[in-house]
Design an enzyme around this catalytic site. Sequence first.
Site, PDB file in Angstrom:
ATOM      1  N   LYS A 117       8.269  -8.467   5.402  1.00  0.00           N
ATOM      2  CA  LYS A 117       8.333  -8.953   6.787  1.00  0.00           C
ATOM      3  C   LYS A 117       7.339 -10.090   6.985  1.00  0.00           C
ATOM      4  O   LYS A 117       7.519 -10.939   7.838  1.00  0.00           O
ATOM      5  CB  LYS A 117       8.068  -7.831   7.779  1.00  0.00           C
ATOM      6  CG  LYS A 117       6.720  -7.184   7.636  1.00  0.00           C
ATOM      7  CD  LYS A 117       6.598  -5.965   8.507  1.00  0.00           C
ATOM      8  CE  LYS A 117       5.424  -5.096   8.117  1.00  0.00           C
ATOM      9  NZ  LYS A 117       5.584  -4.313   6.928  1.00  0.00           N
ATOM     10  N   LYS A 145      10.384 -10.435  -3.403  1.00  0.00           N
ATOM     11  CA  LYS A 145      10.005  -9.232  -2.660  1.00  0.00           C
ATOM     12  C   LYS A 145      10.491  -9.268  -1.219  1.00  0.00           C
ATOM     13  O   LYS A 145      10.213 -10.231  -0.493  1.00  0.00           O
ATOM     14  CB  LYS A 145       8.466  -9.145  -2.689  1.00  0.00           C
ATOM     15  CG  LYS A 145       7.915  -7.875  -2.091  1.00  0.00           C
ATOM     16  CD  LYS A 145       6.409  -7.930  -1.936  1.00  0.00           C
ATOM     17  CE  LYS A 145       6.005  -7.063  -0.750  1.00  0.00           C
ATOM     18  NZ  LYS A 145       4.631  -7.225  -0.328  1.00  0.00           N
ATOM     19  N   LYS A 161      -3.069 -14.717   0.971  1.00  0.00           N
ATOM     20  CA  LYS A 161      -3.204 -14.687   2.426  1.00  0.00           C
ATOM     21  C   LYS A 161      -3.858 -15.937   2.975  1.00  0.00           C
ATOM     22  O   LYS A 161      -3.495 -16.409   4.052  1.00  0.00           O
ATOM     23  CB  LYS A 161      -3.965 -13.437   2.862  1.00  0.00           C
ATOM     24  CG  LYS A 161      -3.054 -12.220   2.814  1.00  0.00           C
ATOM     25  CD  LYS A 161      -3.775 -10.931   3.069  1.00  0.00           C
ATOM     26  CE  LYS A 161      -2.795  -9.785   2.939  1.00  0.00           C
ATOM     27  NZ  LYS A 161      -3.441  -8.519   2.626  1.00  0.00           N
TER      28      LYS A 161
HETATM   29  P1  ADP Z   1       5.291  -6.508   3.898  1.00  0.00           P
HETATM   30  O1  ADP Z   1       5.179  -7.251   2.601  1.00  0.00           O
HETATM   31  O2  ADP Z   1       6.669  -6.517   4.421  1.00  0.00           O
HETATM   32  O3  ADP Z   1       4.268  -6.989   4.908  1.00  0.00           O
HETATM   33  P2  ADP Z   1       3.600  -4.260   3.545  1.00  0.00           P
HETATM   34  O4  ADP Z   1       2.657  -5.131   2.779  1.00  0.00           O
HETATM   35  O5  ADP Z   1       3.205  -3.826   4.905  1.00  0.00           O
HETATM   36  O6  ADP Z   1       4.996  -4.989   3.586  1.00  0.00           O
HETATM   37  O7  ADP Z   1       3.929  -2.986   2.653  1.00  0.00           O
HETATM   38  C1  ADP Z   1       3.784  -1.631   3.029  1.00  0.00           C
HETATM   39  C2  ADP Z   1       4.119  -0.733   1.850  1.00  0.00           C
HETATM   40  O8  ADP Z   1       5.465  -0.961   1.422  1.00  0.00           O
HETATM   41  C3  ADP Z   1       3.261  -0.926   0.598  1.00  0.00           C
HETATM   42  O9  ADP Z   1       3.069   0.312  -0.040  1.00  0.00           O
HETATM   43  C4  ADP Z   1       4.078  -1.833  -0.248  1.00  0.00           C
HETATM   44  O10 ADP Z   1       3.781  -1.663  -1.620  1.00  0.00           O
HETATM   45  C5  ADP Z   1       5.484  -1.374   0.069  1.00  0.00           C
HETATM   46  N1  ADP Z   1       6.427  -2.487  -0.040  1.00  0.00           N
HETATM   47  C6  ADP Z   1       6.520  -3.560   0.780  1.00  0.00           C
HETATM   48  N2  ADP Z   1       7.520  -4.384   0.421  1.00  0.00           N
HETATM   49  C7  ADP Z   1       8.069  -3.811  -0.683  1.00  0.00           C
HETATM   50  C8  ADP Z   1       9.154  -4.167  -1.522  1.00  0.00           C
HETATM   51  N3  ADP Z   1       9.881  -5.256  -1.311  1.00  0.00           N
HETATM   52  N4  ADP Z   1       9.468  -3.331  -2.552  1.00  0.00           N
HETATM   53  C9  ADP Z   1       8.760  -2.206  -2.767  1.00  0.00           C
HETATM   54  N5  ADP Z   1       7.711  -1.820  -2.012  1.00  0.00           N
HETATM   55  C10 ADP Z   1       7.380  -2.590  -0.978  1.00  0.00           C
END
Ligand code: ADP
Length: 331
Positions: free
Chosen positions: A197, A194, A111
């Site tokens: 967003k 991965k 981050k």
């Molecule tokens: P982002 O990376 O898009 O900001 P978040 O960090 O808000 O997503 O993730 C919210 C939830 O979704 C968490 O439990 C995270 O482990 C899951 N998650 C996010 N992206 C993925 C992915 N590409 N594959 C599997 N789980 C995901």
Amino acid sequence: MSIVVSGIRPTGKLHLGNYFGAIRNFVRMQEKDNCYFFIADYHSLTTHPAPEDLHGSVKNVMIEFLSCGLDPEKATLYVQSDVPETAELYLLLNMNAYVGELERCTSFKEKIRYQPDNVNAGLLTYPTLMAADIIIHKAHKVPVGKDQEQHLEMTRTFANRFNRLYKVDYFPEPVAYNFGDNLVKIPSLDGGLKMSKSENENSAIFLNDPPEVIRKKVMRAVTDEGPKQVNQEKPQAIENIFALMKAMSEPSVYDFFNDQYNSMTIRYGDMKKQLGEDVVRFTEPFREKIRQLYADEQYVAKVVKLGAEKAHASASKTIREVREIIGFKTF
Ligand code: ADP
Ligand code: TRP
């Protein structure tokens, strides 16, 4: 019956990674466990959202939670900032969390690379706030994607440290949980590991994306010039498209294109066209439900109020007991 807690930051809309990594498991777990699912709006302040956007993002995620089949009668669905006891537990845990271990956390390092001009203390202590979210309900299981495993490890450290320091057996050790399977990771459309967003909006397919946007995003997904040998190993970007197809399409469709890849007859354009249609079909029920919920503000408000009451009851009991254990006494 296990106690289950999980949260999602309201940084926009939910994508397929969020669905497969987290929410699909929430929906399954609400049937038999005591579940608390919340929208982590305190956490989202680490990236300084504009005040005029915050409420809308929280509302989006609540509506999208409901569109995925989360049921306020079965699970407690709430907004993190409606339960300020979380913030008190966060403060208490911070007294017992060490700067060194927080600085070593992979997500912190990522981050600060991503937002070098905003390395705030909330970013550093993100794991203690997350630990507070989880242990405030004395959770046993936390359904999250693979990327959250290290945060869970830190949560166990903080919970154990509290128990040891005060010579109690108060907080259980929560574990990351994925309903029946390995923890999944939905890959990105841009060749990255991965779908996310925060990293690249265009690499993610959102549940509420209109069909034509989905088709366009899938057609633009990164590929290469094609296999050079029969049965060769797939490069990452190609592996990603196949992984997405595995999640979205019928097994026979996946096998059809996989055989074509192995025999070097594949045309990525055909594969993407099929994948685009399968994603559109998969997401159709979500889009429809989201549309209905946007038209029913009163229902959504009722859900949030009910969730706040239930979460508050559980959290205030924990805070009362924790204060007692620490030695705060009323005069
Ligand atoms: P982002 O990376 O898009 O900001 P978040 O960090 O808000 O997503 O993730 C919210 C939830 O979704 C968490 O439990 C995270 O482990 C899951 N998650 C996010 N992206 C993925 C992915 N590409 N594959 C599997 N789980 C995901
Ligand atoms: N850190 C999680 C994420 O980025 C969101 C989150 C906050 C969370 N508090 C939590 C997840 C508690 C599980 C439990 O996805």
